[in-house]
Design an enzyme around this catalytic site. Structure first.
Site, PDB file in Angstrom:
ATOM      1  CG  ASP A  14      47.830  31.968  44.036  1.00  0.00           C
ATOM      2  OD1 ASP A  14      46.721  31.801  43.466  1.00  0.00           O
ATOM      3  OD2 ASP A  14      48.654  30.900  43.478  1.00  0.00           O
ATOM      4  CB  ILE A  15      42.574  33.886  44.271  1.00  0.00           C
ATOM      5  CG1 ILE A  15      40.981  34.054  45.006  1.00  0.00           C
ATOM      6  CG2 ILE A  15      42.512  33.379  43.035  1.00  0.00           C
ATOM      7  CD1 ILE A  15      40.033  34.849  44.514  1.00  0.00           C
ATOM      8  CB  VAL A  37      43.033  35.433  38.423  1.00  0.00           C
ATOM      9  CG1 VAL A  37      41.942  35.991  37.870  1.00  0.00           C
ATOM     10  CG2 VAL A  37      42.845  34.836  39.686  1.00  0.00           C
ATOM     11  CG  ASP A  38      40.174  32.199  33.258  1.00  0.00           C
ATOM     12  OD1 ASP A  38      39.788  31.216  33.983  1.00  0.00           O
ATOM     13  OD2 ASP A  38      39.597  32.588  32.157  1.00  0.00           O
ATOM     14  CB  THR A 122      42.503  45.214  37.917  1.00  0.00           C
ATOM     15  OG1 THR A 122      42.808  44.322  38.587  1.00  0.00           O
ATOM     16  CG2 THR A 122      41.288  45.922  38.463  1.00  0.00           C
TER      17      THR A 122
HETATM   18  N1  AR6 Z   1      45.491  35.194  42.601  1.00  0.00           N
HETATM   19  C1  AR6 Z   1      44.869  36.617  42.612  1.00  0.00           C
HETATM   20  N2  AR6 Z   1      45.016  37.566  41.868  1.00  0.00           N
HETATM   21  C2  AR6 Z   1      45.521  37.300  40.620  1.00  0.00           C
HETATM   22  C3  AR6 Z   1      46.172  35.971  40.617  1.00  0.00           C
HETATM   23  C4  AR6 Z   1      46.023  34.995  41.374  1.00  0.00           C
HETATM   24  N3  AR6 Z   1      46.827  33.878  41.295  1.00  0.00           N
HETATM   25  N4  AR6 Z   1      46.750  36.142  39.104  1.00  0.00           N
HETATM   26  C5  AR6 Z   1      46.510  37.326  38.629  1.00  0.00           C
HETATM   27  N5  AR6 Z   1      45.791  37.930  39.638  1.00  0.00           N
HETATM   28  P1  AR6 Z   1      43.341  39.226  35.001  1.00  0.00           P
HETATM   29  P2  AR6 Z   1      41.098  40.602  33.775  1.00  0.00           P
HETATM   30  C6  AR6 Z   1      45.297  39.382  39.610  1.00  0.00           C
HETATM   31  O1  AR6 Z   1      44.409  39.528  33.738  1.00  0.00           O
HETATM   32  O2  AR6 Z   1      41.755  41.798  33.861  1.00  0.00           O
HETATM   33  C7  AR6 Z   1      42.220  35.887  31.135  1.00  0.00           C
HETATM   34  O3  AR6 Z   1      42.863  35.765  30.259  1.00  0.00           O
HETATM   35  C8  AR6 Z   1      45.911  40.323  38.621  1.00  0.00           C
HETATM   36  O4  AR6 Z   1      47.080  41.009  39.130  1.00  0.00           O
HETATM   37  O5  AR6 Z   1      43.616  37.974  35.552  1.00  0.00           O
HETATM   38  O6  AR6 Z   1      39.488  40.414  34.387  1.00  0.00           O
HETATM   39  C9  AR6 Z   1      40.664  35.864  31.145  1.00  0.00           C
HETATM   40  O7  AR6 Z   1      40.480  34.545  30.525  1.00  0.00           O
HETATM   41  C10 AR6 Z   1      44.725  41.455  38.368  1.00  0.00           C
HETATM   42  O8  AR6 Z   1      44.611  42.460  39.612  1.00  0.00           O
HETATM   43  O9  AR6 Z   1      41.900  39.409  34.747  1.00  0.00           O
HETATM   44  C11 AR6 Z   1      40.059  37.114  30.544  1.00  0.00           C
HETATM   45  O10 AR6 Z   1      40.536  36.815  28.907  1.00  0.00           O
HETATM   46  C12 AR6 Z   1      43.549  40.600  38.716  1.00  0.00           C
HETATM   47  O11 AR6 Z   1      43.902  39.255  39.157  1.00  0.00           O
HETATM   48  C13 AR6 Z   1      41.110  37.965  30.793  1.00  0.00           C
HETATM   49  O12 AR6 Z   1      42.129  37.451  31.504  1.00  0.00           O
HETATM   50  C14 AR6 Z   1      42.731  40.295  37.062  1.00  0.00           C
HETATM   51  O13 AR6 Z   1      43.688  40.191  36.248  1.00  0.00           O
HETATM   52  C15 AR6 Z   1      40.525  38.890  32.018  1.00  0.00           C
HETATM   53  O14 AR6 Z   1      41.171  39.770  32.356  1.00  0.00           O
END
Ligand code: AR6
Length: 176
Positions: A14-15, A37-38, A122
């Site tokens: 978890d980042i 992650v956001d 992703t």
């Molecule tokens: N730590 C590390 N990696 C993570 C975590 C975490 N806690 N949680 C998820 N991931 P995503 P996007 C990974 O969907 O595709 C949001 O609503 C996850 O498995 O978080 O860039 C924003 O507000 C995946 O590999 O981001 C935008 O609207 C990666 O983080 C939209 O999502 C990115 O997944 C952005 O979508």
């Protein structure tokens, strides 16, 4: 060991838990929070983060903006907006590379030694993981070769399969 592999590290987890100088957030252009992650970063940093984000007037795809880390162990958060995957013909790869480059430029300007990235685009934005890993590793490696800071880039993968893709992407780069 080449200098490159010494400066790139691949972590599974978890980042929001990482005590690094800056973590990168995969945000949306409003910068006001979301899922994935956001959402995790906003929850862990606390409500003051959204307060600072409101003053930033959003962020364009491929760009990045800096805030403090608040309750996170990381000092800064660099919010970048990845492209939504639309099949690959809409400049997605250049935009994703720009997210990594701009985030690294901001980190270097703030004297960050270690910066951690999630796999931008992703998740909810559906960018294919393997291609995204190649772009992430390739762009970071170009930047590291041209700049002393950051000293280390951490690719923080949420699961082992993604971490394995990054390990292979680094290996491919070192074979060149
Ligand atoms: N730590 C590390 N990696 C993570 C975590 C975490 N806690 N949680 C998820 N991931 P995503 P996007 C990974 O969907 O595709 C949001 O609503 C996850 O498995 O978080 O860039 C924003 O507000 C995946 O590999 O981001 C935008 O609207 C990666 O983080 C939209 O999502 C990115 O997944 C952005 O979508």
């Amino acid at each position: 060991m080449s200098a490159l592999s010494e400066r790139i590290s691949i972590h599974t987890g978890d980042i929001t838990r990482l005590a690094v100088d800056a973590i990168v957030n995969a945000a949306n252009s409003s910068l006001l929070g979301g899922g994935g992650v956001d959402g995790a970063i906003h929850r862990a940093a606390g409500p003051e983060l959204e307060f600072e984000c409101r003053m930033l007037n959003g962020c364009k795809v491929g760009e990045a903006k800096l805030t403090r880390g608040y309750k996170l162990p990381a000092r800064y958060i660099i919010h970048t907006v990845g492209p939504v995957w639309q099949g690959g013909g809409k400049g997605e790869s250049a935009l994703l590379a720009s997210c990594y480059r701009r985030s690294l430029e901001i980190a270097a300007a703030k004297d960050c030694k270690t910066v951690a990235f999630p796999a931008i685009s992703t998740g909810i934005y559906r960018y294919p993981r393997n291609e995204a890993a190649d772009t992430a590793v390739g762009t970071a490696s170009d930047f590291l070769q041209q700049n002393a800071l950051p000293e280390t880039v951490v690719f923080c993968c949420f699961d082992d399969q993604t971490a394995e893709l990054y390990r292979r992407a680094v290996a491919r780069l070192e074979e060149r």
